[in-house]
Write an enzyme that holds these catalytic residues in place. Structure first.
Site, short mmCIF file in Angstrom:
data_model
loop_
_atom_site.label_atom_id
_atom_site.label_comp_id
_atom_site.label_asym_id
_atom_site.label_seq_id
_atom_site.Cartn_x
_atom_site.Cartn_y
_atom_site.Cartn_z
N ASP A 20 4.68 4.26 -12.59
CA ASP A 20 3.72 3.92 -11.37
C ASP A 20 3.08 5.14 -10.75
OD1 ASP A 20 2.80 1.85 -9.79
OD2 ASP A 20 4.31 1.75 -8.47
N HIS A 213 5.56 0.84 -0.46
CA HIS A 213 4.37 2.11 -0.41
C HIS A 213 4.13 2.62 1.16
CE1 HIS A 213 2.18 1.60 -4.19
NE2 HIS A 213 3.44 0.96 -4.38
N CYS A 244 -2.78 5.03 -3.44
CA CYS A 244 -3.09 3.41 -3.19
C CYS A 244 -4.41 2.98 -3.47
CB CYS A 244 -2.46 2.80 -1.69
SG CYS A 244 -2.50 1.11 -1.23
#
Length: 306
Positions: A20, A213, A244
């Protein structure tokens, strides 16, 4: 506020940096660097490392080396090496690469599902049915990940009922663990508790994980809020790897070093060596040619230099 005595005594951290964290990096990262990163994280004591993604290289070029990475990492006994599998083709590749766990993913937001994967939530879950069946038939762990569970860049608020509905669908597919993800980092502490409790009415709390996040600087507060309601699994990314994509310049995944500093300060057992994670964070930051975004990691590294 609950007393500290009610916090979990032990927490599992799923390290998501190699997958990720790195997947959106613009510069190609060599398989050697990824292998070194996974091996460093394994040695630091993580029981679960998200190491690969078997999506089409056309969509995520950075993950094109996943087969090589999985073939060459030094696997430690008792460590789960996970791979993202969007379809049966991805599943077959993950199976061949000897992944211990496959990860399927859906969204709690209809608008996000349509924009992100061009289909409804129900259609996306239906697509994962054969993957889930195959995972079970081959004795692999199955993890479900639910994005935008706390807010969506397109529709804004995401109802608790929508989150509970996708948790139920993932449960019915046979998921062993389900991630509740704040993809855009908009949640705050009380909202986090409401979402986690809503999810826990459909699936055992001990098998739910928080994936936060840090876009608005709330990730650690949300982790603490989750601990208060009994969540015992969290995702984090070494050195805060991962941006992001919906908030320009914003940080993405919460940094593993910061999470460990918090948990160890609370006396919560993780089985992970923070110093080795700081080393891994400094290593990958040097490879990327920039300073890492972990506050604790950078502070500990600076302190070492005196």
């Amino acid at each position: 506020m609950n007393s500290q005595a009610s916090l979990p005594k032990k927490v599992k951290i799923v390290e998501v940096g190699p997958r990720d964290g790195l997947q959106n990096e613009k510069e190609t990262i060599s398989a050697e660097v990824k292998i070194e990163l996974v091996d460093r994280l394994s040695r630091a004591g993580f029981s679960n490392v998200e190491a690969a993604s078997f999506v089409s290289p056309k969509w995520v070029p950075q993950m094109a080396t996943s087969t090589e990475v999985m073939a060459r990492i030094t696997r430690l006994p008792g460590t789960i090496y996970s791979a993202l599998t969007p379809n049966m083709q991805g599943f077959e590749a993950a199976l061949a690469a000897k992944a211990d766990e496959v990860v399927i993913f859906g969204s709690a937001s209809e608008a996000f599902s349509q924009k992100n994967i061009n289909c409804s939530i129900a259609e996306s879950i239906a697509r994962f049915e054969p993957v889930a069946k195959a995972a079970k038939a081959n004795g692999l762990r199955l993890r479900g990940s639910i994005s935008t569970a706390f807010g969506c860049p397109y529709q804004g608020e995401v109802p608790l009922t929508a989150v509970a509905d996708v948790v139920r669908r993932m449960r019915d597919l046979g998921c062993d663990e389900i991630d509740i993800a704040d993809t855009i980092g908009v949640s705050t502490a009380r909202k986090t508790q409401e979402v986690m409790l809503a999810a826990s009415r459909e699936f055992p709390l001990q098998q739910l994980s928080g994936h936060f996040h840090d876009t608005y600087g709330q990730a650690l507060a949300n982790i603490y809020a989750s601990l208060e309601v009994g969540v015992q699994i969290f995702h984090s990314s070494v050195s805060g790897l991962g941006g992001c994509p919906y908030a320009k310049g914003a940080t993405g995944n919460v940094a593993t070093e910061d999470v460990l500093y918090l948990l160890h300060g609370l006396g919560i057992e993780t089985g992970i060596d923070l110093d080795q994670v700081v080393d891994a964070g400094q290593f990958i930051s040097q490879q990327l040619g920039r300073k890492g975004s972990s506050r604790a990691g950078n502070a500990i590294a600076a302190k070492r230099l005196g």
